[in-house]
Design an enzyme around this catalytic site. Structure first.
Site, mmCIF file in Angstrom:
data_model
loop_
_atom_site.group_PDB
_atom_site.id
_atom_site.type_symbol
_atom_site.label_atom_id
_atom_site.label_comp_id
_atom_site.label_asym_id
_atom_site.label_seq_id
_atom_site.Cartn_x
_atom_site.Cartn_y
_atom_site.Cartn_z
ATOM 1 N N HIS A 1 -6.418 6.807 12.754
ATOM 2 C CA HIS A 1 -5.994 5.419 12.558
ATOM 3 C C HIS A 1 -4.531 5.307 12.163
ATOM 4 C CE1 HIS A 1 -10.438 4.087 11.770
ATOM 5 N NE2 HIS A 1 -10.189 4.288 13.050
ATOM 6 N N GLU B 1 -23.052 6.434 -1.376
ATOM 7 C CA GLU B 1 -24.336 5.769 -1.067
ATOM 8 C C GLU B 1 -24.611 5.980 0.416
ATOM 9 O OE1 GLU B 1 -23.341 1.740 -2.040
ATOM 10 O OE2 GLU B 1 -22.046 1.522 -0.293
ATOM 11 N N ARG C 1 0.849 -1.215 0.000
ATOM 12 C CA ARG C 1 0.000 0.000 0.000
ATOM 13 C C ARG C 1 0.873 1.249 0.000
ATOM 14 N NH1 ARG C 1 -4.258 -0.889 4.706
ATOM 15 N NH2 ARG C 1 -5.037 1.159 4.015
ATOM 16 N N GLN D 1 -9.916 8.864 8.949
ATOM 17 C CA GLN D 1 -9.664 7.449 9.252
ATOM 18 C C GLN D 1 -8.587 6.925 8.288
ATOM 19 O OE1 GLN D 1 -13.606 5.180 10.140
ATOM 20 N NE2 GLN D 1 -14.137 6.826 8.712
ATOM 21 N N THR E 1 -17.269 7.558 4.103
ATOM 22 C CA THR E 1 -17.091 6.468 5.060
ATOM 23 C C THR E 1 -18.392 5.691 5.188
ATOM 24 O OG1 THR E 1 -16.470 5.877 7.338
ATOM 25 C CG2 THR E 1 -17.574 7.997 7.041
#
Ligand code: BV8
Length: 239
Positions: free
Chosen positions: A113, A208, A61, A95, A181
């Site tokens: 985080h 959404e 990542r 986050q 999120t």
């Protein structure tokens, strides 16, 4: 800008705001948790079982983030513009462990985080910049121990960072904006409740409806690169 308006705004972002920059989300059909089990790569137990595997998960990542192919998008830049132009305080709690908010110019930023570009020594706790692969034969610059360097990232079951400061700003904000999120992970998913208790207006900007959609006063559905700049423009115009 409406004269006199200068209250504190708190923003929470998740993986959705970085999706159009080319970084995977977690719970979308093509997300990270569809490819690896979070128990294996995002828990202290998974790290204890197979530290090499966890280091490689974050190394991949980190390499992607630093590849030159991943840049901040219009959503990140709009939030940096809001911080710059809004007369009151703007606190951005993310986050996300990428550095796209920083690269877009956000300064008032809390990585609850942790950060992919930082490492931490599991022996002495020293946090340092980490832009290369982490391996088990690395030794800590501070205490010299070898094999104890891990990502400076909060795993499931670990305590998120700067929680006291986050709860304090939530208790004194007038506008809470949640962006990108799914509202699955706590304590972040509960921040909207804290903001409501403080009497804040709560708005969700997402592709959404999230798990906590019913808790928001207002919802704007669409991709972050479109709805975030438009919403920031409305706030700066006094809307
Ligand atoms: C804690 C690591 C106590 C970093 C992550 C049993 C034991 C222990 C704890 C628990 C337990 N049961 C429950 C818990 C609590 C647990 C939890 O919530 N579990 C869940 C699964 C039920 N939480 C914890 O363990 C936390 N610690 O509780 O400590 C405590 C409590 C209070 C106060 C103090 C201490 C620690 C949680 C942190 C775990 N680490 N990741 C990394 O590898 O990245 S979590 C992981 O999920 C990421 O950090 C990510 O940021 C986070 C949330 O995910 P999202 O960002 O929301 O991403 P997701 O894919 O889910 O959704 C993306 C959204 O974007 C979607 O809605 C999508 O529609 C939208 N979207 C997509 N594209 C776009 C878009 N929106 C706009 N535009 C687009 N283009």
């Amino acid at each position: 800008m409406v004269p006199g308006l200068s209250f504190r705004i708190v923003i929470l972002t998740g993986a959705g705001i970085s999706k159009e920059s080319g970084l995977d989300t977690f719970r979308d059909a093509d997300g990270i948790w569809a490819k690896v089990r979070l128990e294996d790569v995002a828990t202290p137990e998974g790290y204890a079982r197979d530290p090499q595997r966890v280091l490689e998960f974050y190394n991949a990542r980190r390499r992607s983030l630093l590849s030159g192919r991943v840049e901040p998008n219009r959503g990140h830049y709009a939030l940096a513009e809001l911080e710059q132009k809004w007369p009151g305080e703007v606190v951005l709690v993310t986050q996300n462990i990428d550095d796209l908010h920083e690269r877009a110019g956000s300064n008032s930023l809390i990585h609850m985080h942790g950060e992919l570009l930082k490492g931490r020594c599991d022996a002495c706790g020293r946090v340092s910049t980490c832009r290369d692969d982490q391996t088990l034969d690395l030794s800590c610059d501070a205490c010299g121990r070898t094999g104890k360097m891990r990502p400076h990232v909060v795993w499931f079951g670990e305590i998120p960072l700067e929680m006291e400061r986050i709860y304090d700003v939530l208790a004194h904000c007038e506008l809470f904006i949640s962006i990108g999120t799914s509202g699955n992970v706590y304590p972040a998913a509960g921040f909207v409740r804290e903001a409501r208790l403080a009497g804040a207006r709560t708005v969700e900007l997402n592709l959404e409806p999230s798990q906590g959609a019913s808790l928001f006063d207002q919802q704007v559905i669409g991709p972050a690169t479109e709805i975030v700049p438009a919403f920031v423009a409305r706030v700066l115009a006094g809307g």
